[in-house]
Design an enzyme around this catalytic site. Structure first.
Site, PDB file in Angstrom:
ATOM      1  N   LYS A  46      -7.314  -0.151   5.207  1.00  0.00           N
ATOM      2  CA  LYS A  46      -7.703  -1.317   5.042  1.00  0.00           C
ATOM      3  C   LYS A  46      -8.925  -2.161   5.782  1.00  0.00           C
ATOM      4  CE  LYS A  46      -4.086  -4.076   4.161  1.00  0.00           C
ATOM      5  NZ  LYS A  46      -2.602  -4.432   4.235  1.00  0.00           N
ATOM      6  N   ASN A  69      -2.804  -5.182   8.816  1.00  0.00           N
ATOM      7  CA  ASN A  69      -1.804  -4.106   9.301  1.00  0.00           C
ATOM      8  C   ASN A  69      -2.501  -2.641   9.175  1.00  0.00           C
ATOM      9  OD1 ASN A  69      -1.676  -3.752   6.311  1.00  0.00           O
ATOM     10  ND2 ASN A  69       0.588  -4.087   6.290  1.00  0.00           N
ATOM     11  N   TYR A 106      -1.546  -5.145  -7.175  1.00  0.00           N
ATOM     12  CA  TYR A 106      -0.974  -6.398  -6.403  1.00  0.00           C
ATOM     13  C   TYR A 106      -0.357  -7.121  -7.575  1.00  0.00           C
ATOM     14  CZ  TYR A 106      -2.718  -5.141  -1.944  1.00  0.00           C
ATOM     15  OH  TYR A 106      -3.345  -4.588  -0.585  1.00  0.00           O
ATOM     16  N   GLU A 117      -0.162   4.608  -8.093  1.00  0.00           N
ATOM     17  CA  GLU A 117      -1.495   4.366  -7.229  1.00  0.00           C
ATOM     18  C   GLU A 117      -2.381   5.455  -7.104  1.00  0.00           C
ATOM     19  OE1 GLU A 117       0.460   3.071  -3.565  1.00  0.00           O
ATOM     20  OE2 GLU A 117       1.218   1.001  -4.294  1.00  0.00           O
ATOM     21  N   HIS A 149      -2.690   0.429   3.866  1.00  0.00           N
ATOM     22  CA  HIS A 149      -1.401   0.374   2.916  1.00  0.00           C
ATOM     23  C   HIS A 149      -1.168   1.763   2.488  1.00  0.00           C
ATOM     24  CE1 HIS A 149       0.436   0.040  -0.885  1.00  0.00           C
ATOM     25  NE2 HIS A 149      -0.492   0.970  -1.496  1.00  0.00           N
TER      26      HIS A 149
END
Length: 139
Positions: free
Chosen positions: A9, A112, A49, A126, A115
């Protein structure tokens, strides 16, 4: 052998943690079978998303995920979906134990570090969303 999808990310990229995170994946015995650098488009992010795209916080996710190029990888290994999730720790970095990737490098729910697909089914979806079949290699 299972495959999974991960995104390094924007916070991971900005803080230059890619090498350390990749080293942990490799130390766990996982193989990189696909890799690319890209800036995620609003259209691709909305598809990725879709489960939260109608929520009031979605614009913040889109702005964060599109702020700089990210590295996307296809990883392969035994029971890799669950094992990657264990290496990462909980989605909320504030709840992640030290020694996990998010516990060591993340700061909160969004920043974080990585992903990762949360199921074998989502990993397939994905990988198909972000990679063409010829971009993922068999080992």
């Amino acid at each position: 052998m299972q495959k999974t999808f991960v995104i390094f990310k924007p916070d991971c990229m900005a803080q230059r943690h890619v090498g350390q995170v990749l080293a942990r994946f490799e130390a766990a015995g996982f193989d990189v079978v696909g890799c690319k650098l890209a800036r995620l488009t609003p259209e691709l992010l909305r598809e990725h998303y879709a489960h939260v795209a109608d929520k009031p916080f979605y614009p913040e996710i889109e702005a964060f995920m599109s702020q700089r190029p990210v590295i996307m990888m296809a990883l392969q290994g035994e029971d890799i979906v669950a094992k990657v999730r264990d290496l990462l720790g909980p989605t909320d970095s504030r709840k992640a134990a030290k020694g996990t990737i998010r516990g060591d490098f993340g700061t909160d729910m969004m920043t974080n570090v990585v992903h990762a697909s949360d199921s074998v089914e989502n990993a397939r979806a994905e990988l198909a969303r972000f990679f063409r079949p010829e971009e993922i290699f068999a080992l």
